[in-house]
Motif scaffolding. Sequence first.
Motif, PDB file in Angstrom:
ATOM      1  N   UNK A  39       0.744  -1.148  -0.078  1.00 22.55           N
ATOM      2  CA  UNK A  39       0.011  -0.002  -0.060  1.00 22.55           C
ATOM      3  C   UNK A  39       0.906   1.214   0.076  1.00 22.55           C
ATOM      4  N   UNK A  40       0.463   2.311  -0.782  1.00 20.39           N
ATOM      5  CA  UNK A  40       1.323   3.175  -0.876  1.00 20.39           C
ATOM      6  C   UNK A  40       0.406   4.555  -0.849  1.00 20.39           C
ATOM      7  N   UNK A  41       0.967   5.668  -0.133  1.00 20.61           N
ATOM      8  CA  UNK A  41       0.253   7.020  -0.220  1.00 20.61           C
ATOM      9  C   UNK A  41       1.217   8.044   0.099  1.00 20.61           C
ATOM     10  N   UNK A  42       0.564   9.354  -0.363  1.00 19.55           N
ATOM     11  CA  UNK A  42       1.565  10.440  -0.253  1.00 19.55           C
ATOM     12  C   UNK A  42       0.414  11.590   0.144  1.00 19.55           C
ATOM     13  N   UNK A 161     -10.715   4.611   2.275  1.00 19.91           N
ATOM     14  CA  UNK A 161     -11.152   4.101   3.571  1.00 19.91           C
ATOM     15  C   UNK A 161     -10.146   2.728   4.023  1.00 19.91           C
ATOM     16  N   UNK A 162      -9.769   2.162   2.931  1.00 17.84           N
ATOM     17  CA  UNK A 162      -8.914   0.984   3.270  1.00 17.84           C
ATOM     18  C   UNK A 162      -7.302   1.186   2.634  1.00 17.84           C
ATOM     19  N   UNK A 163      -7.175   2.321   2.492  1.00 19.46           N
ATOM     20  CA  UNK A 163      -5.783   2.908   2.347  1.00 19.46           C
ATOM     21  C   UNK A 163      -4.883   3.008   3.596  1.00 19.46           C
ATOM     22  N   UNK A 164      -4.126   1.588   4.157  1.00 17.52           N
ATOM     23  CA  UNK A 164      -3.535   1.484   5.173  1.00 17.52           C
ATOM     24  C   UNK A 164      -2.096   2.550   5.494  1.00 17.52           C
ATOM     25  N   UNK A 165      -1.645   2.710   4.153  1.00 22.56           N
ATOM     26  CA  UNK A 165      -0.481   3.664   4.358  1.00 22.56           C
ATOM     27  C   UNK A 165      -0.915   4.906   4.656  1.00 22.56           C
ATOM     28  N   UNK A 166      -2.129   5.470   4.816  1.00 26.72           N
ATOM     29  CA  UNK A 166      -2.603   6.636   5.390  1.00 26.72           C
ATOM     30  C   UNK A 166      -1.821   6.890   6.784  1.00 26.72           C
ATOM     31  N   UNK A 167      -1.739   5.927   7.425  1.00 27.68           N
ATOM     32  CA  UNK A 167      -1.215   5.850   8.711  1.00 27.68           C
ATOM     33  C   UNK A 167       0.348   6.610   9.024  1.00 27.68           C
ATOM     34  N   UNK A 168       0.977   6.473   7.772  1.00 28.76           N
ATOM     35  CA  UNK A 168       2.426   6.625   7.457  1.00 28.76           C
ATOM     36  C   UNK A 168       2.473   8.268   6.953  1.00 28.76           C
ATOM     37  N   UNK A 169       1.400   9.038   6.642  1.00 34.20           N
ATOM     38  CA  UNK A 169       1.398  10.087   6.031  1.00 34.20           C
ATOM     39  C   UNK A 169       0.507  11.228   6.461  1.00 34.20           C
ATOM     40  N   UNK A 170      -0.386  10.838   7.457  1.00 36.65           N
ATOM     41  CA  UNK A 170      -1.394  11.903   8.037  1.00 36.65           C
ATOM     42  C   UNK A 170      -2.126  11.643   9.293  1.00 36.65           C
ATOM     43  N   UNK A 171      -2.289  12.703   9.997  1.00 34.61           N
ATOM     44  CA  UNK A 171      -3.506  12.372  10.984  1.00 34.61           C
ATOM     45  C   UNK A 171      -4.571  11.698  10.645  1.00 34.61           C
ATOM     46  N   UNK A 172      -5.165  10.941  11.505  1.00 34.06           N
ATOM     47  CA  UNK A 172      -6.407  10.217  11.282  1.00 34.06           C
ATOM     48  C   UNK A 172      -7.208  10.277  12.258  1.00 34.06           C
ATOM     49  N   UNK A 173      -8.692  10.196  12.240  1.00 33.78           N
ATOM     50  CA  UNK A 173      -9.460   9.803  13.252  1.00 33.78           C
ATOM     51  C   UNK A 173      -8.931   8.597  14.281  1.00 33.78           C
ATOM     52  N   UNK A 174      -9.372   8.783  15.309  1.00 41.98           N
ATOM     53  CA  UNK A 174      -8.945   7.542  16.323  1.00 41.98           C
ATOM     54  C   UNK A 174      -9.474   6.169  16.109  1.00 41.98           C
ATOM     55  N   UNK A 175     -10.577   5.980  15.537  1.00 46.32           N
ATOM     56  CA  UNK A 175     -10.933   4.797  15.133  1.00 46.32           C
ATOM     57  C   UNK A 175     -10.266   4.052  13.890  1.00 46.32           C
TER      58      UNK A 175
END
Length: 199
Positions: A39-42, A161-175
């Motif tokens: 998974x990749x995100x930016x 919603x299923x982009x796991x790599x988001x955790x490495x690039x931005x702040x996310x809602x707690x859930x």
Amino acid sequence: MPFMHDHMHSLRRILRYIQDTSHYGLHLYPSSITSLISYTDADWGGCPDTRRSTSGYCVFLGENLLSWSSKRQATLSRSSAEAEYCGVANVVSESCWLRNLLLELHCPIHKATVVYCDNVSAIYLSGNPVQHQRTKHIEMDIHFVHKKARGQVRVLHVPSRYQIADIFTKGLPLILFQDFRDSLSVRQPPTSTGGCDRT
């Protein structure tokens, strides 16, 4: 003064998170080695000081997290598609290196590595390396990914919603953060079921 207050608040939150999760770890499970999935995100221009983007990726071998990265891109991206495409190129490079390592360890991967990206323009570029003025400055990345996409790699769309790599690039809602953290197999150690030590 508000600037300093915001930084102190962020620092307190980070320290509290580290304190509350210091016993968490990466868990690995028996799994048949059949595929590499990444998974990749930016985030485009996410750094407020330099406007550079942050790329993040994670690579799974079967169900186990094998490799991950989160780092600021070296150059400014002119569009979100460019930032995302640089992220795709990074994870394709990592995936190729892992495929070669597994081959040397006599565990070859026969299926193409699936790369999930949530940017439609970046996915289109990986399969259609059309050159025009807006993509000229990432031409080498485009050719690299396109060459690998002829058998070793498949770049596919994943909903955000299923982009796991988001955790490495931005702040996310707690859930969502907790859900992605669990997807990476970062969790508390299993509770002990053994009896008391009677020495």
